[in-house]
Design a protein around this motif. Sequence first.
Motif, PDB file in Angstrom:
ATOM      1  N   CYS A   1      73.605  64.534 160.627  1.00 41.82           N
ATOM      2  CA  CYS A   1      72.694  65.370 159.824  1.00 41.82           C
ATOM      3  C   CYS A   1      73.125  66.838 159.855  1.00 41.82           C
ATOM      4  O   CYS A   1      73.128  67.516 158.823  1.00 41.82           O
ATOM      5  CB  CYS A   1      71.257  65.231 160.323  1.00 41.82           C
ATOM      6  N   ALA A   2      73.503  67.320 161.026  1.00 39.76           N
ATOM      7  CA  ALA A   2      73.972  68.704 161.143  1.00 39.76           C
ATOM      8  C   ALA A   2      75.248  68.902 160.332  1.00 39.76           C
ATOM      9  O   ALA A   2      75.397  69.907 159.624  1.00 39.76           O
ATOM     10  CB  ALA A   2      74.199  69.061 162.608  1.00 39.76           C
TER      11      ALA A   2
ATOM     12  N   GLU B   1      76.275  67.238 157.715  1.00 40.30           N
ATOM     13  CA  GLU B   1      75.961  67.216 156.288  1.00 40.30           C
ATOM     14  C   GLU B   1      75.354  68.544 155.827  1.00 40.30           C
ATOM     15  O   GLU B   1      75.663  69.021 154.733  1.00 40.30           O
ATOM     16  CB  GLU B   1      75.048  66.039 155.972  1.00 40.30           C
ATOM     17  N   ALA B   2      74.527  69.143 156.665  1.00 35.37           N
ATOM     18  CA  ALA B   2      73.924  70.437 156.320  1.00 35.37           C
ATOM     19  C   ALA B   2      74.992  71.529 156.262  1.00 35.37           C
ATOM     20  O   ALA B   2      75.006  72.348 155.332  1.00 35.37           O
ATOM     21  CB  ALA B   2      72.835  70.799 157.326  1.00 35.37           C
ATOM     22  N   TYR B   3      75.891  71.567 157.240  1.00 29.66           N
ATOM     23  CA  TYR B   3      76.962  72.564 157.241  1.00 29.66           C
ATOM     24  C   TYR B   3      77.840  72.408 156.006  1.00 29.66           C
ATOM     25  O   TYR B   3      78.183  73.383 155.339  1.00 29.66           O
ATOM     26  CB  TYR B   3      77.837  72.424 158.492  1.00 29.66           C
TER      27      TYR B   3
ATOM     28  N   ALA C   1      76.390  73.564 152.823  1.00 31.49           N
ATOM     29  CA  ALA C   1      76.362  75.030 152.744  1.00 31.49           C
ATOM     30  C   ALA C   1      77.764  75.619 152.513  1.00 31.49           C
ATOM     31  O   ALA C   1      77.926  76.832 152.478  1.00 31.49           O
ATOM     32  CB  ALA C   1      75.764  75.602 154.026  1.00 31.49           C
TER      33      ALA C   1
END
Length: 177
Positions: A21-22, A24-26, A29
Amino acid sequence: MCDERTSACRPTTLYGQSKLCAAEAYIAAGATWGRVYFPFGPYEPDARLIPSLIRHLRAGQSFDCSHGRQLRDFVYVEDLAEMIAAVLDSDLTGAVNLGSGEPRSLRSVVEHVADRLEARHLVRFGAIEATGVDAEPIIAADIRRLREVTTGLPMIGFEAGAGRALAWWTDRLSGTT
């Protein structure tokens, strides 16, 4: 070989799911996310494969392991640091595999260390069952993207790294570190 653009991530633990999840967020962005494979070397936790193997064999204890046919991508910590620095200095974005790109069997890793300790007779292959992620036949990095930014970097590699790790753990277990 896991390709960071096409291979599916299938985490089976809450920790792995959280990392995904982290990542995918990075990536969403526009940042870079390094997928680290199997680092080894000084200061790694005692329960990991190589330190645990060294501790058992130096103590004259048997070392129980699976059949050892699983292929894994081990990367020495100093090589990993060089890879991270190269990626940070690059224009790469998205996921980038950080590994050696050279899968080796767990059996060959265990035998390599055991041979240097003259203790292969203490290793018991097949004594435990490989389950869960440990049963995956191969977890190794396709490092084509990484090679775009790391050409020419000094690489210590598995054999020299294993020698350094063995020396460090031997000193630590002898009380000299």
